[in-house]
Design an enzyme around this catalytic site. Sequence first.
Site, short mmCIF file in Angstrom:
data_model
loop_
_atom_site.label_atom_id
_atom_site.label_comp_id
_atom_site.label_asym_id
_atom_site.label_seq_id
_atom_site.Cartn_x
_atom_site.Cartn_y
_atom_site.Cartn_z
N ARG A 289 0.83 -1.21 0.00
CA ARG A 289 0.00 0.00 0.00
C ARG A 289 0.86 1.27 0.00
O ARG A 289 0.54 2.25 -0.68
CB ARG A 289 -0.94 -0.01 1.21
CG ARG A 289 -1.98 1.08 1.15
CD ARG A 289 -3.21 0.80 2.02
NE ARG A 289 -4.32 1.60 1.52
CZ ARG A 289 -4.85 2.63 2.20
NH1 ARG A 289 -4.41 2.94 3.39
NH2 ARG A 289 -5.85 3.33 1.66
N HIS B 149 0.60 4.11 -2.84
CA HIS B 149 0.20 5.48 -2.54
C HIS B 149 1.27 6.51 -2.91
O HIS B 149 0.95 7.67 -3.11
CB HIS B 149 -0.23 5.60 -1.08
CG HIS B 149 -1.64 5.18 -0.86
ND1 HIS B 149 -2.46 5.66 0.13
CD2 HIS B 149 -2.42 4.29 -1.55
CE1 HIS B 149 -3.66 5.09 0.05
NE2 HIS B 149 -3.64 4.26 -0.95
N TRP C 102 -10.45 -8.66 2.57
CA TRP C 102 -11.21 -9.00 1.36
C TRP C 102 -11.23 -10.51 1.12
O TRP C 102 -12.11 -11.02 0.46
CB TRP C 102 -10.56 -8.33 0.13
CG TRP C 102 -10.72 -6.86 0.03
CD1 TRP C 102 -11.68 -6.20 -0.68
CD2 TRP C 102 -9.87 -5.83 0.58
NE1 TRP C 102 -11.49 -4.83 -0.59
CE2 TRP C 102 -10.39 -4.59 0.17
CE3 TRP C 102 -8.72 -5.84 1.39
CZ2 TRP C 102 -9.80 -3.37 0.53
CZ3 TRP C 102 -8.14 -4.63 1.75
CH2 TRP C 102 -8.68 -3.42 1.32
C1 HEM Z 1 -6.10 -1.14 1.59
C2 HEM Z 1 -9.02 1.71 -1.03
C3 HEM Z 1 -6.65 0.44 -5.05
C4 HEM Z 1 -3.49 -2.05 -2.38
C5 HEM Z 1 -7.07 -0.24 1.24
C6 HEM Z 1 -8.00 0.37 2.14
C7 HEM Z 1 -8.83 1.17 1.41
C8 HEM Z 1 -8.42 1.06 0.03
C9 HEM Z 1 -9.97 2.02 1.93
C10 HEM Z 1 -8.00 0.16 3.66
C11 HEM Z 1 -6.95 1.02 4.35
C12 HEM Z 1 -6.95 0.79 5.85
O1 HEM Z 1 -7.98 1.02 6.48
O2 HEM Z 1 -5.88 0.37 6.37
C13 HEM Z 1 -8.67 1.55 -2.35
C14 HEM Z 1 -9.42 2.10 -3.46
C15 HEM Z 1 -8.78 1.73 -4.59
C16 HEM Z 1 -7.60 0.95 -4.19
C17 HEM Z 1 -10.67 2.94 -3.36
C18 HEM Z 1 -9.22 2.00 -5.98
C19 HEM Z 1 -9.33 1.03 -6.87
C20 HEM Z 1 -5.52 -0.24 -4.66
C21 HEM Z 1 -4.40 -0.56 -5.52
C22 HEM Z 1 -3.50 -1.26 -4.77
C23 HEM Z 1 -4.07 -1.37 -3.43
C24 HEM Z 1 -4.28 -0.15 -6.99
C25 HEM Z 1 -2.16 -1.82 -5.15
C26 HEM Z 1 -1.79 -2.13 -6.39
C27 HEM Z 1 -4.00 -2.11 -1.10
C28 HEM Z 1 -3.47 -2.97 -0.05
C29 HEM Z 1 -4.24 -2.71 1.10
C30 HEM Z 1 -5.20 -1.70 0.72
C31 HEM Z 1 -2.34 -3.99 -0.19
C32 HEM Z 1 -4.10 -3.37 2.47
C33 HEM Z 1 -3.27 -2.52 3.40
C34 HEM Z 1 -3.13 -3.10 4.79
O3 HEM Z 1 -3.45 -4.29 5.01
O4 HEM Z 1 -2.69 -2.37 5.67
N1 HEM Z 1 -7.35 0.19 -0.05
N2 HEM Z 1 -7.59 0.86 -2.82
N3 HEM Z 1 -5.27 -0.72 -3.40
N4 HEM Z 1 -5.05 -1.38 -0.61
FE1 HEM Z 1 -6.37 -0.33 -1.74
#
Ligand code: HEM
Length: 291
Positions: free
Chosen positions: A44, A48, A187
């Site tokens: 992440r 970002h 997820w």
């Molecule tokens: C986690 C939104 C795309 C990788 C999250 C979280 C949100 C989010 C709300 C939870 C954050 C938290 O509460 O810790 C989105 C939205 C996207 C998107 C709206 C639009 C499509 C992506 C992309 C990647 C990604 C493109 C990487 C290629 C991750 C990962 C986590 C995460 C690995 C887990 C982080 C953790 O476990 O701490 N995302 N995301 N996301 N996202 Fe996305």
Amino acid sequence: AEEKTKGPFEPKFEDYQKVYKTIAKLLEEKDDYDDGSYGPVLVRLAWHCSGTYDKETGTGGSNGATMRFAPEGDHGANAGLKAARDFLEPVKEQYPWISYSDLWILAGVTAIQEMQGPHIPYRPGRSDRDVSFCTPDGRLPDASKEQKHLRAIFGRMGFNDQEIVALSGAHALGRCHTDRSGYDGPWTFSPTTLTNDYFKLLVEEKWQNKKWNGPKQFEDVSTKTLMMLPTDLALVKDKSFKQYVDKYARDNDAFFKDFSDVVLRLFELGVPFTQGEDARWTFKSSFDEAA
Ligand code: HEM
């Protein structure tokens, strides 16, 4: 014998592979975190940094590591990423020659490979920049929105529908935290292994509105333990997105290939490389070494 004057240290493939190994080892050792791994939060962080890119102005992207500074580090979308930056601090101390911006992306590559994902070719060339290069808030996607927003945000980075879907497969990893985004839960059932499970669950499970005191999100009807964001479900509501969700749900190899191709591009957005694309390296993972 005459001693040659040493020039500045010029790190090579082997040096970056060493950094990779150090990060991989640290991932193994520091298992006192979410689901036993910092891997997802490292992915992440790399995303970002990169996802702030704007192709019109050429601003943002992984060059600069500007999330070190308050304005960008404090953007709502970046809540919780300090855990990932702090995790990498000892690595930076051990290898002071690597820029934060190259290190954070290398850590994303390492995390994907060590969570059994595809190899992601990498080239260095990012340099750290000062606070004036911080991007404005609002460049990263808002999970409460749907397809129109996804196309606007990812279109600004230069990605099409197929690429948006492939990138979203990263949500096989990790979880949402109420104290970060406000959302809650993972997820998939194996949030520290990269698979096409995110796509399978999107098409095979029934998703219902979660009744709770938080932002609108969805839960699987059968176990009520998994989650999807409104932006995740937009991928099955929209016909053009859905064809790729179906494809990746059926074919993990196709997902891995497209995921590698698009993540490689994501991680290189806005970087003024001095070396060409043929200079990319592929690092060995722990699985390659064991083989
Ligand atoms: C986690 C939104 C795309 C990788 C999250 C979280 C949100 C989010 C709300 C939870 C954050 C938290 O509460 O810790 C989105 C939205 C996207 C998107 C709206 C639009 C499509 C992506 C992309 C990647 C990604 C493109 C990487 C290629 C991750 C990962 C986590 C995460 C690995 C887990 C982080 C953790 O476990 O701490 N995302 N995301 N996301 N996202 Fe996305």
